[in-house]
Design an enzyme around this catalytic site. Structure first.
Site: not given
Ligand code: IMP
Length: 191
Positions: A8-9, A11-13, A69, A149-150, A177
């Site tokens: 990942t890039n 920094a918070h994660k 992911d 996100g959602y 997560r």
């Molecule tokens: P990533 O794999 O963590 O980058 O997540 C991929 C996509 O899933 C993100 O761009 C969001 O659209 C959605 N997503 C993942 N985790 C969350 C969350 O905690 N809240 C809202 N949307 C999420």
């Protein structure tokens, strides 16, 4: 001390996970190891995508690593947006992605959904997976402004607020997560 690359890039994660794993592990970001490649994410499942990241780093750099992911699975949409969560409408514009979800769910009573995270870990020539999921429902309007996100349309079971109406701290204490990261951290503690 053992170096582990987090694919990942963000920094918070990275900080969040570093705080949870013991000091025997030093986490590095992609930037830290000089990797600017666009790592493929073409899998049909979260696990395939997460593994693609660790396979890539293990093959190219021979490093121990983990990658994650995540996404949203909606039952009435047969698990969509799923691996397409980030670009469901064809763009990364979350307003458009949410609009598409809400239009597909218009008039649909079955609103159950879950956020899911899969972490792939490659360590000592072995592959491990850790999963975190949180069940909830999709409401028919946007509520709240925090998170990303959602979050504004998802209410976790047992709560009456969306993820976007919660503080970061509260969301992080129950999120998909954090569940997956907790399992990874437990595994590394025992390592
Ligand atoms: P990533 O794999 O963590 O980058 O997540 C991929 C996509 O899933 C993100 O761009 C969001 O659209 C959605 N997503 C993942 N985790 C969350 C969350 O905690 N809240 C809202 N949307 C999420």
């Amino acid at each position: 001390m053992l170096e582990l690359v987090f694919a990942t890039n963000n920094a918070h994660k990275l900080e969040e996970v570093q705080a949870m794993v013991n000091d025997n592990f030093v986490l590095k970001s992609l930037k830290d190891i000089g990797c600017t490649d666009d790592i493929p994410e073409t899998g049909e499942t979260f696990a395939e995508n997460a593994k693609q990241k660790t396979d890539y780093l293990a093959n190219k750099y021979g490093l121990y690593c983990f990658g994650d992911d995540s996404g949203l699975e909606i039952d009435a949409l047969n698990g969509e947006p799923g691996v397409y969560s980030a670009r469901y409408s064809g763009s990364r514009d979350m307003e458009k992605n949410i609009e598409l979800v809400l239009s597909k769910l218009a008039g649909v009573n079955e609103r159950t959904a879950r956020f899911k995270t899969i972490i792939s870990l490659y360590l000592n020539e072995k592959q491990h997976f850790f999963e975190g999921a949180i069940e909830g429902v999709i409401i028919d309007e946007l509520r709240g402004t925090s998170g990303f996100g959602y979050d504004p349309i998802f209410i976790p079971n047992g709560y009456d607020r969306t993820f976007a109406e919660m503080s970061n701290e509260q969301k992080n204490s129950i999120s998909h997560r954090s569940i997956a990261v907790g399992k990874l951290a437990d595994f590394l503690k025992k390592f």
